[in-house]
Scaffold this motif. Sequence first.
Motif, mmCIF file in Angstrom:
data_model
loop_
_atom_site.group_PDB
_atom_site.id
_atom_site.type_symbol
_atom_site.label_atom_id
_atom_site.label_comp_id
_atom_site.label_asym_id
_atom_site.label_seq_id
_atom_site.Cartn_x
_atom_site.Cartn_y
_atom_site.Cartn_z
ATOM 1 N N ILE A 27 0.800 -1.230 0.000
ATOM 2 C CA ILE A 27 0.000 0.000 0.000
ATOM 3 C C ILE A 27 0.831 1.278 0.000
ATOM 4 N N ARG A 28 2.101 1.196 0.377
ATOM 5 C CA ARG A 28 2.894 2.422 0.455
ATOM 6 C C ARG A 28 3.382 2.859 -0.912
ATOM 7 N N ASN A 29 3.603 4.149 -1.027
ATOM 8 C CA ASN A 29 4.189 4.700 -2.241
ATOM 9 C C ASN A 29 5.699 4.657 -2.098
ATOM 10 N N ARG A 30 6.341 4.023 -3.035
ATOM 11 C CA ARG A 30 7.795 3.971 -2.998
ATOM 12 C C ARG A 30 8.364 5.140 -3.787
ATOM 13 N N CYS A 31 9.226 5.877 -3.142
ATOM 14 C CA CYS A 31 9.875 7.021 -3.778
ATOM 15 C C CYS A 31 11.377 6.823 -3.695
ATOM 16 N N GLU A 32 12.092 7.604 -4.478
ATOM 17 C CA GLU A 32 13.539 7.564 -4.406
ATOM 18 C C GLU A 32 13.991 8.067 -3.051
ATOM 19 N N LYS A 33 15.032 7.468 -2.498
ATOM 20 C CA LYS A 33 15.547 7.904 -1.208
ATOM 21 C C LYS A 33 16.189 9.269 -1.365
ATOM 22 N N VAL A 34 16.034 10.083 -0.322
ATOM 23 C CA VAL A 34 16.670 11.394 -0.327
ATOM 24 C C VAL A 34 18.152 11.210 -0.018
ATOM 25 N N CYS A 35 18.965 12.169 -0.408
ATOM 26 C CA CYS A 35 20.418 12.033 -0.267
ATOM 27 C C CYS A 35 20.863 11.945 1.184
ATOM 28 N N TRP A 36 20.051 12.446 2.119
ATOM 29 C CA TRP A 36 20.456 12.486 3.518
ATOM 30 C C TRP A 36 19.870 11.345 4.342
ATOM 31 N N HIS A 37 19.238 10.345 3.732
ATOM 32 C CA HIS A 37 18.574 9.301 4.512
ATOM 33 C C HIS A 37 19.530 8.533 5.420
ATOM 34 N N ARG A 38 20.779 8.354 5.016
ATOM 35 C CA ARG A 38 21.727 7.601 5.855
ATOM 36 C C ARG A 38 22.207 8.400 7.064
ATOM 37 N N LEU A 39 22.046 9.729 7.033
ATOM 38 C CA LEU A 39 22.373 10.535 8.207
ATOM 39 C C LEU A 39 21.329 10.357 9.302
ATOM 40 N N VAL A 40 20.112 10.016 8.903
ATOM 41 C CA VAL A 40 18.995 9.936 9.839
ATOM 42 C C VAL A 40 18.662 8.502 10.216
ATOM 43 N N TRP A 41 18.563 7.627 9.216
ATOM 44 C CA TRP A 41 18.152 6.234 9.436
ATOM 45 C C TRP A 41 19.331 5.321 9.167
ATOM 46 N N PHE A 42 19.877 4.719 10.190
ATOM 47 C CA PHE A 42 21.026 3.822 10.061
ATOM 48 C C PHE A 42 20.919 2.758 11.145
ATOM 49 N N PRO A 43 21.633 1.639 10.995
ATOM 50 C CA PRO A 43 21.578 0.596 12.029
ATOM 51 C C PRO A 43 22.007 1.165 13.381
ATOM 52 N N GLY A 44 21.236 0.878 14.393
ATOM 53 C CA GLY A 44 21.554 1.350 15.733
ATOM 54 C C GLY A 44 21.074 2.758 16.025
ATOM 55 N N HIS A 45 20.301 3.356 15.109
ATOM 56 C CA HIS A 45 19.819 4.711 15.360
ATOM 57 C C HIS A 45 18.849 4.725 16.536
ATOM 58 N N ILE A 46 18.781 5.862 17.200
ATOM 59 C CA ILE A 46 17.817 6.056 18.284
ATOM 60 C C ILE A 46 16.625 6.739 17.642
ATOM 61 N N PRO A 47 15.459 6.074 17.614
ATOM 62 C CA PRO A 47 14.306 6.612 16.881
ATOM 63 C C PRO A 47 13.957 8.056 17.223
ATOM 64 N N LYS A 48 14.011 8.429 18.479
ATOM 65 C CA LYS A 48 13.680 9.799 18.877
ATOM 66 C C LYS A 48 14.625 10.795 18.206
ATOM 67 N N PHE A 49 15.928 10.494 18.219
ATOM 68 C CA PHE A 49 16.907 11.395 17.613
ATOM 69 C C PHE A 49 16.771 11.415 16.093
ATOM 70 N N SER A 50 16.467 10.264 15.503
ATOM 71 C CA SER A 50 16.278 10.208 14.054
ATOM 72 C C SER A 50 15.068 11.029 13.630
ATOM 73 N N LEU A 51 13.999 10.952 14.401
ATOM 74 C CA LEU A 51 12.804 11.731 14.082
ATOM 75 C C LEU A 51 13.086 13.225 14.176
ATOM 76 N N ILE A 52 13.788 13.634 15.226
ATOM 77 C CA ILE A 52 14.133 15.048 15.377
ATOM 78 C C ILE A 52 15.039 15.498 14.229
ATOM 79 N N SER A 53 16.009 14.667 13.872
ATOM 80 C CA SER A 53 16.908 15.006 12.759
ATOM 81 C C SER A 53 16.142 15.112 11.453
ATOM 82 N N TRP A 54 15.218 14.201 11.232
ATOM 83 C CA TRP A 54 14.388 14.221 10.026
ATOM 84 C C TRP A 54 13.587 15.512 9.960
ATOM 85 N N MET A 55 12.954 15.872 11.081
ATOM 86 C CA MET A 55 12.178 17.114 11.119
ATOM 87 C C MET A 55 13.085 18.326 10.929
#
Length: 142
Positions: free
Chosen positions: A27-55
């Motif tokens: 059901i999801r729309n697949r889009c191209e990844k943004v250039c900064w996705h690895r700065l925010v979402w990476f193995p071992g990321h802390i979801p709260k910090f990733s969400l704040i970084s994304w925002m």
Amino acid sequence: MRSGTRRVFGSSSNWDQINARWIWDNIRNRCEKVCWHRLVWFPGHIPKFSLISWMEILDRLPTKDRLSRFGVVTDRGCGMCSSGLESRDHLFSDCAYTKEIWTAILLSCGLSQAPLDWNGSLQWLLLNLKGKSLLVHILKLA
């Protein structure tokens, strides 16, 4: 809704394959990844910090300049340095207090460069981190 359900589930007779992951993938729309996705979402990321970084990257943090547009706050001044308007760019790169913090962090990482503006910092991170910690990157340079 029936047509949407038929589109998602189709004529699937193997109901054992249908789970939350299968539904999400269909059901999801697949889009191209943004250039900064690895700065925010990476193995071992802390979801709260990733969400704040994304925002932060999308300039969606509830800063005073944004809140004033909705009539939530009337004082748009920076609470840390008392000069300048509180915006993402000001808080993370233009504020005198922030500049002192970034200088101390960069020095503790062995970097003597001056803090950059918001876009410059983001570009520097994209070029230098590549999903690894800054410390690991610096150790490889040494």
